[in-house]
Design an enzyme around this catalytic site. Sequence first.
Site, PDB file in Angstrom:
ATOM      1  N   GLY A   9      75.737   2.678 -18.634  1.00  0.00           N
ATOM      2  CA  GLY A   9      74.404   2.500 -19.208  1.00  0.00           C
ATOM      3  C   GLY A   9      74.260   1.125 -19.841  1.00  0.00           C
ATOM      4  N   LYS A  10      75.271   0.741 -20.597  1.00  0.00           N
ATOM      5  CA  LYS A  10      75.253  -0.599 -21.207  1.00  0.00           C
ATOM      6  C   LYS A  10      75.222  -1.684 -20.132  1.00  0.00           C
ATOM      7  CE  LYS A  10      78.254  -0.093 -25.277  1.00  0.00           C
ATOM      8  NZ  LYS A  10      79.468  -0.657 -25.874  1.00  0.00           N
ATOM      9  N   ASP A  65      79.706  -3.679 -29.345  1.00  0.00           N
ATOM     10  CA  ASP A  65      80.080  -2.419 -29.974  1.00  0.00           C
ATOM     11  C   ASP A  65      78.819  -1.923 -30.652  1.00  0.00           C
ATOM     12  OD1 ASP A  65      82.340  -0.598 -30.340  1.00  0.00           O
ATOM     13  OD2 ASP A  65      81.819  -0.817 -32.447  1.00  0.00           O
ATOM     14  N   SER A  66      78.472  -0.675 -30.389  1.00  0.00           N
ATOM     15  CA  SER A  66      77.184  -0.179 -30.836  1.00  0.00           C
ATOM     16  C   SER A  66      77.300   1.262 -31.276  1.00  0.00           C
ATOM     17  CB  SER A  66      76.160  -0.332 -29.699  1.00  0.00           C
ATOM     18  OG  SER A  66      76.706   0.068 -28.461  1.00  0.00           O
ATOM     19  N   PHE A 149      70.763   6.386 -21.725  1.00  0.00           N
ATOM     20  CA  PHE A 149      72.106   6.990 -21.795  1.00  0.00           C
ATOM     21  C   PHE A 149      72.376   7.385 -23.242  1.00  0.00           C
ATOM     22  CE2 PHE A 149      74.591   3.618 -23.898  1.00  0.00           C
ATOM     23  CZ  PHE A 149      73.727   2.545 -23.791  1.00  0.00           C
ATOM     24  N   GLY A 150      73.540   7.954 -23.477  1.00  0.00           N
ATOM     25  CA  GLY A 150      73.978   8.244 -24.845  1.00  0.00           C
ATOM     26  C   GLY A 150      72.974   9.078 -25.633  1.00  0.00           C
ATOM     27  N   ASP A 152      69.928   8.328 -26.421  1.00  0.00           N
ATOM     28  CA  ASP A 152      68.520   7.993 -26.158  1.00  0.00           C
ATOM     29  C   ASP A 152      67.582   9.202 -26.168  1.00  0.00           C
ATOM     30  OD1 ASP A 152      68.935   5.274 -26.026  1.00  0.00           O
ATOM     31  OD2 ASP A 152      69.021   5.176 -23.841  1.00  0.00           O
ATOM     32  N   LYS A 172      62.303  -0.061 -23.150  1.00  0.00           N
ATOM     33  CA  LYS A 172      63.466   0.004 -24.053  1.00  0.00           C
ATOM     34  C   LYS A 172      64.021  -1.399 -24.284  1.00  0.00           C
ATOM     35  CE  LYS A 172      68.123   1.745 -24.852  1.00  0.00           C
ATOM     36  NZ  LYS A 172      69.321   2.449 -24.391  1.00  0.00           N
TER      37      LYS A 172
HETATM   38  P1  ITT Z   1      82.648   0.178 -24.093  1.00  0.00           P
HETATM   39  O1  ITT Z   1      83.461   0.147 -25.357  1.00  0.00           O
HETATM   40  O2  ITT Z   1      83.467   0.182 -22.847  1.00  0.00           O
HETATM   41  O3  ITT Z   1      81.551  -0.858 -24.073  1.00  0.00           O
HETATM   42  P2  ITT Z   1      81.587   2.678 -25.190  1.00  0.00           P
HETATM   43  O4  ITT Z   1      80.556   3.657 -24.704  1.00  0.00           O
HETATM   44  O5  ITT Z   1      82.906   3.221 -25.668  1.00  0.00           O
HETATM   45  O6  ITT Z   1      81.832   1.596 -24.017  1.00  0.00           O
HETATM   46  P3  ITT Z   1      80.976   1.831 -27.868  1.00  0.00           P
HETATM   47  O7  ITT Z   1      82.337   2.068 -28.377  1.00  0.00           O
HETATM   48  O8  ITT Z   1      80.219   0.598 -28.300  1.00  0.00           O
HETATM   49  O9  ITT Z   1      80.935   1.761 -26.277  1.00  0.00           O
HETATM   50  O10 ITT Z   1      80.133   3.141 -28.199  1.00  0.00           O
HETATM   51  C1  ITT Z   1      78.765   3.072 -28.250  1.00  0.00           C
HETATM   52  C2  ITT Z   1      78.215   4.490 -28.203  1.00  0.00           C
HETATM   53  O11 ITT Z   1      77.002   4.519 -28.973  1.00  0.00           O
HETATM   54  C3  ITT Z   1      77.810   4.841 -26.779  1.00  0.00           C
HETATM   55  O12 ITT Z   1      78.837   5.510 -26.079  1.00  0.00           O
HETATM   56  C4  ITT Z   1      76.587   5.715 -26.994  1.00  0.00           C
HETATM   57  O13 ITT Z   1      76.995   7.023 -27.264  1.00  0.00           O
HETATM   58  C5  ITT Z   1      75.976   5.120 -28.253  1.00  0.00           C
HETATM   59  N1  ITT Z   1      74.975   4.100 -27.916  1.00  0.00           N
HETATM   60  C6  ITT Z   1      75.085   2.742 -28.053  1.00  0.00           C
HETATM   61  N2  ITT Z   1      73.986   2.125 -27.599  1.00  0.00           N
HETATM   62  C7  ITT Z   1      73.172   3.097 -27.160  1.00  0.00           C
HETATM   63  C8  ITT Z   1      71.885   3.100 -26.570  1.00  0.00           C
HETATM   64  O14 ITT Z   1      71.238   1.971 -26.285  1.00  0.00           O
HETATM   65  N3  ITT Z   1      71.334   4.271 -26.257  1.00  0.00           N
HETATM   66  C9  ITT Z   1      71.980   5.430 -26.506  1.00  0.00           C
HETATM   67  N4  ITT Z   1      73.203   5.526 -27.051  1.00  0.00           N
HETATM   68  C10 ITT Z   1      73.797   4.363 -27.374  1.00  0.00           C
END
Ligand code: ITT
Length: 197
Positions: A9-10, A65-66, A149-150, A152, A172
């Site tokens: 998704g990212k 990181d989000s 994703f996530g 959202d 978005k």
């Molecule tokens: P990478 O470390 O490989 O980039 P990850 O999914 O583990 O992938 P993070 O540790 O940054 O990345 O976790 C961020 C989580 O926060 C992500 O899995 C989603 O659950 C949520 N998230 C972040 N940005 C989002 C978005 O734009 N929309 C929805 N959920 C989001």
Amino acid sequence: MLIATSNRGKLREFAALLGPGFVLEDLAAHPEVTLPAEGSDYAANAAAKARAAALASGRPALADDSGIEVAALGGEPGPRSARYGGEGLDDAGRVLRLLDDLRARGAHASRAARFVCCAALALPSGELHSARGECAGRILDAPRGARGFGYDPVFAPEGDPRSLAELSEAEKNRISHRARALAALAPALAALRRPGA
Ligand code: ITT
């Protein structure tokens, strides 16, 4: 430039936000890259991911990181958003867990929340640029929409009744935490544009 994320998704959002001016590669083309385990600080996590990818691949690398921060949960899950509820859950399971935890705080608990993104651009030379973006809003009562994703489907941005998963990708990408962090990185990214792009 290498997009250092294993989150599809990212990856899709980064590609759309950066546009056609960049030659992008993903981790599938770089099996030599291993992303480090994460701690509890967005900026440090983003820098560690970008640095590890740039050093191993020899390419400029962009990472973020989000997470989502829910006021009534004391800012949780925050940097732990991807692991909330344990390793066995998928995105839909984490969303239901978040709704359950919020429901347990009572009917009058605040629904205020925000997404946070720390983006980091690392060059193989060791140079690092980083920026933070936020998107404020609230948690809905139930998941809505099939895009994104996530978290959202349960997050409605300020001033909009729809969840982020009901917005088009372009909508978005005009308001998201990721878009805002990347906008702040624009001067550093400009140097990596394709000639003439
Ligand atoms: P990478 O470390 O490989 O980039 P990850 O999914 O583990 O992938 P993070 O540790 O940054 O990345 O976790 C961020 C989580 O926060 C992500 O899995 C989603 O659950 C949520 N998230 C972040 N940005 C989002 C978005 O734009 N929309 C929805 N959920 C989001």
